[in-house]
Design a protein around this motif. Structure first.
Motif, mmCIF file in Angstrom:
data_model
loop_
_atom_site.group_PDB
_atom_site.id
_atom_site.type_symbol
_atom_site.label_atom_id
_atom_site.label_comp_id
_atom_site.label_asym_id
_atom_site.label_seq_id
_atom_site.Cartn_x
_atom_site.Cartn_y
_atom_site.Cartn_z
ATOM 1 N N ASN A 178 0.783 -1.302 0.389
ATOM 2 C CA ASN A 178 -0.188 0.115 -0.218
ATOM 3 C C ASN A 178 0.698 1.173 0.161
ATOM 4 O OD1 ASN A 178 -2.504 -1.860 0.462
ATOM 5 N ND2 ASN A 178 -2.527 -1.260 2.265
ATOM 6 N N GLY A 179 1.884 0.631 0.030
ATOM 7 C CA GLY A 179 3.123 2.535 -0.170
ATOM 8 C C GLY A 179 3.690 3.089 1.567
ATOM 9 N N CYS A 180 3.390 2.030 2.157
ATOM 10 C CA CYS A 180 3.570 1.772 3.335
ATOM 11 C C CYS A 180 4.967 2.454 4.247
ATOM 12 C CB CYS A 180 2.702 1.755 4.956
ATOM 13 S SG CYS A 180 1.214 2.481 4.632
ATOM 14 N N ILE A 181 5.951 2.802 4.977
ATOM 15 C CA ILE A 181 6.749 2.395 5.766
ATOM 16 C C ILE A 181 6.953 1.892 6.408
ATOM 17 C CG2 ILE A 181 9.511 3.424 5.676
ATOM 18 C CD1 ILE A 181 8.660 5.909 4.701
ATOM 19 N N VAL A 182 7.492 0.429 6.577
ATOM 20 C CA VAL A 182 6.980 -0.877 7.492
ATOM 21 C C VAL A 182 8.265 -0.909 8.191
ATOM 22 C CG1 VAL A 182 6.454 -2.407 8.250
ATOM 23 C CG2 VAL A 182 5.061 -1.355 5.831
ATOM 24 N N TYR A 183 8.298 -0.661 10.063
ATOM 25 C CA TYR A 183 9.098 -1.709 10.341
ATOM 26 C C TYR A 183 8.703 -2.844 11.248
ATOM 27 C CZ TYR A 183 11.936 2.477 9.888
ATOM 28 O OH TYR A 183 13.255 3.732 9.384
ATOM 29 N N GLU A 184 8.788 -3.762 10.980
ATOM 30 C CA GLU A 184 9.218 -5.286 12.344
ATOM 31 C C GLU A 184 9.542 -5.112 12.877
ATOM 32 O OE1 GLU A 184 9.421 -8.015 12.737
ATOM 33 O OE2 GLU A 184 10.614 -8.630 10.763
ATOM 34 N N PHE A 185 9.157 -4.815 13.788
ATOM 35 C CA PHE A 185 9.445 -5.738 15.849
ATOM 36 C C PHE A 185 8.849 -6.935 16.314
ATOM 37 C CE2 PHE A 185 9.041 -1.494 18.225
ATOM 38 C CZ PHE A 185 9.632 -1.143 16.427
ATOM 39 N N SER A 186 10.405 -7.920 16.019
ATOM 40 C CA SER A 186 10.137 -9.367 16.877
ATOM 41 C C SER A 186 11.327 -9.341 16.872
ATOM 42 C CB SER A 186 9.909 -9.963 15.185
ATOM 43 O OG SER A 186 10.353 -10.673 14.071
ATOM 44 N N ARG A 187 11.381 -11.055 17.275
ATOM 45 C CA ARG A 187 12.546 -11.358 17.723
ATOM 46 C C ARG A 187 13.373 -12.148 16.716
ATOM 47 N NH1 ARG A 187 10.979 -15.551 22.878
ATOM 48 N NH2 ARG A 187 9.309 -15.441 21.280
ATOM 49 N N ARG A 188 12.869 -12.093 15.936
ATOM 50 C CA ARG A 188 13.452 -13.259 14.948
ATOM 51 C C ARG A 188 13.835 -12.579 13.417
ATOM 52 N NH1 ARG A 188 9.927 -18.375 13.171
ATOM 53 N NH2 ARG A 188 8.859 -16.838 13.840
ATOM 54 N N ASN A 189 14.638 -12.492 13.040
ATOM 55 C CA ASN A 189 15.207 -11.813 11.739
ATOM 56 C C ASN A 189 14.569 -12.497 10.322
ATOM 57 O OD1 ASN A 189 15.255 -10.377 9.664
ATOM 58 N ND2 ASN A 189 17.239 -9.948 10.095
ATOM 59 N N ILE A 190 13.536 -12.917 10.233
ATOM 60 C CA ILE A 190 13.116 -14.058 8.752
ATOM 61 C C ILE A 190 12.725 -12.074 7.550
ATOM 62 C CG2 ILE A 190 11.394 -15.115 7.496
ATOM 63 C CD1 ILE A 190 11.113 -15.970 10.501
ATOM 64 N N PRO A 191 13.904 -12.273 6.630
ATOM 65 C CA PRO A 191 14.069 -10.466 5.716
ATOM 66 C C PRO A 191 12.482 -10.775 5.060
ATOM 67 C CG PRO A 191 16.285 -11.523 6.063
ATOM 68 C CD PRO A 191 15.305 -12.637 6.465
ATOM 69 N N MET A 192 12.625 -9.820 4.703
ATOM 70 C CA MET A 192 10.788 -9.359 4.176
ATOM 71 C C MET A 192 11.593 -8.034 3.451
ATOM 72 S SD MET A 192 7.111 -8.284 5.117
ATOM 73 C CE MET A 192 7.199 -9.213 6.616
ATOM 74 N N GLU A 193 11.354 -8.266 1.526
ATOM 75 C CA GLU A 193 11.636 -6.988 0.785
ATOM 76 C C GLU A 193 10.515 -6.275 0.913
ATOM 77 O OE1 GLU A 193 12.744 -6.137 -3.623
ATOM 78 O OE2 GLU A 193 11.964 -8.181 -3.148
ATOM 79 N N GLY A 194 11.994 -4.965 1.506
ATOM 80 C CA GLY A 194 11.318 -3.346 1.545
ATOM 81 C C GLY A 194 10.635 -3.661 3.097
ATOM 82 N N VAL A 195 11.005 -3.808 4.387
ATOM 83 C CA VAL A 195 9.922 -4.328 5.805
ATOM 84 C C VAL A 195 11.203 -3.955 6.262
ATOM 85 C CG1 VAL A 195 9.267 -5.118 7.135
ATOM 86 C CG2 VAL A 195 8.121 -5.664 5.295
ATOM 87 N N THR A 196 12.036 -3.101 7.489
ATOM 88 C CA THR A 196 12.811 -3.392 8.332
ATOM 89 C C THR A 196 12.781 -4.073 9.357
ATOM 90 O OG1 THR A 196 13.625 -0.847 7.330
ATOM 91 C CG2 THR A 196 14.528 -1.557 9.320
#
Length: 266
Positions: A29-47
């Motif tokens: 949808n065009g948002c700048i997304v930050y993902e908070f979690s204990r595990r880093n499972i990369p997702m393109e375009g999400v920090t």
């Protein structure tokens, strides 16, 4: 740094399930997304930021990091959570407290960290993920149901506290969804003999319902759509059958509601 038209959104529990699907839909949808979690499972375009929502210092540091980079936070979606099951009599206090620490106090901690910034900027949207279990009160998932009831009640009250500052609070009550949540549930059948096999039968029925549940990608898009609303409601229930169930649970006398839920899960 975010442009005026790019919403900056934090999603907790974004490494899997509903959180991951929501983060993906927000990015589309065009948002700048930050993902908070204990595990880093990369997702393109999400920090990804490594955050345990039960760690207040880690939450505050991560929120500060987002503010320093983007100068604003438009929305927070609290998806982090897990489930336990078993009889209350045989559930340890440690397990019960852990359920609330993540599902309820984790949500509270994240919201407490973002509220000063949202109040200062005069706008913001907090979306807390709850469950139809908040009103259906599922036996042998008592602490999960109670934690989600706490999230819902908290959301209704918080909405009135922060409304004068341009901040919206929404609680989304979800039904059965086919995700890894089912496999990750911390199950205990301690006392199953004493309870006539009802513990294992109840949880087995719940897991069957979940595996035949709604598509998490659809729910992710649904939650992302709520973030786009200019005047969101305080409560949304996803799925027609769950809207009906939620309404029924709120309208029926407690005895009738208990009888119906007990027949399915008791």
């Amino acid at each position: 740094m975010a442009g005026e038209n790019n919403k900056v959104v934090i999603v907790t529990g974004g490494s899997s399930g509903i959180g991951r699907c929501t983060a993906s839909a927000l990015k589309e949808n065009g948002c700048i997304v930050y993902e908070f979690s204990r595990r880093n499972i990369p997702m393109e375009g999400v920090t990804h930021l490594s955050v345990d929502v039960t760690d207040e210092d880690a939450v505050n540091a991560a929120v500060q990091q987002v503010i320093q980079k983007e100068t604003k936070i438009d929305a927070v979606i609290n998806c982090a959570g897990f489930g336990i099951s078993g009889a209350v009599e045989f559930t340890s206090m440690e397990q019960a407290k852990a359920q609330f620490d993540v599902n309820f106090f984790g949500t509270v901690t994240v919201n407490k960290a973002v509220l000063p910034f949202m109040r200062h900027q005069g706008k913001g949207h907090i979306v807390n993920i709850s469950s139809v279990a908040a009103v259906a009160h599922i036996p042998f998932q008592t602490f999960y149901s109670a934690s989600k009831a706490a999230v819902s009640s908290y959301s209704y009250a918080l909405a009135n506290e922060v409304k004068p500052y341009g901040i919206h609070v929404t609680v989304v009550e979800l039904g059965d969804i086919c995700t890894g949540f089912t496999k990750a549930r911390q199950k205990s059948i301690l006392g199953d003999d004493e309870y006539g096999g009802r513990i294992s039968r109840s949880v087995s029925q719940m897991e069957q319902d979940e595996q035949n549940g709604m598509d998490p990608a659809r729910i992710g898009r649904y939650i992302a759509g709520i973030v786009e609303k200019k005047n969101p409601a305080v409560v949304y229930v996803a799925g027609a059958q769950y809207k009906f169930l939620s309404l029924l649970c709120k309208l029926l006398p407690a005895a009738a509601r208990g009888k119906i839920v007990g027949k399915i899960y008791g």
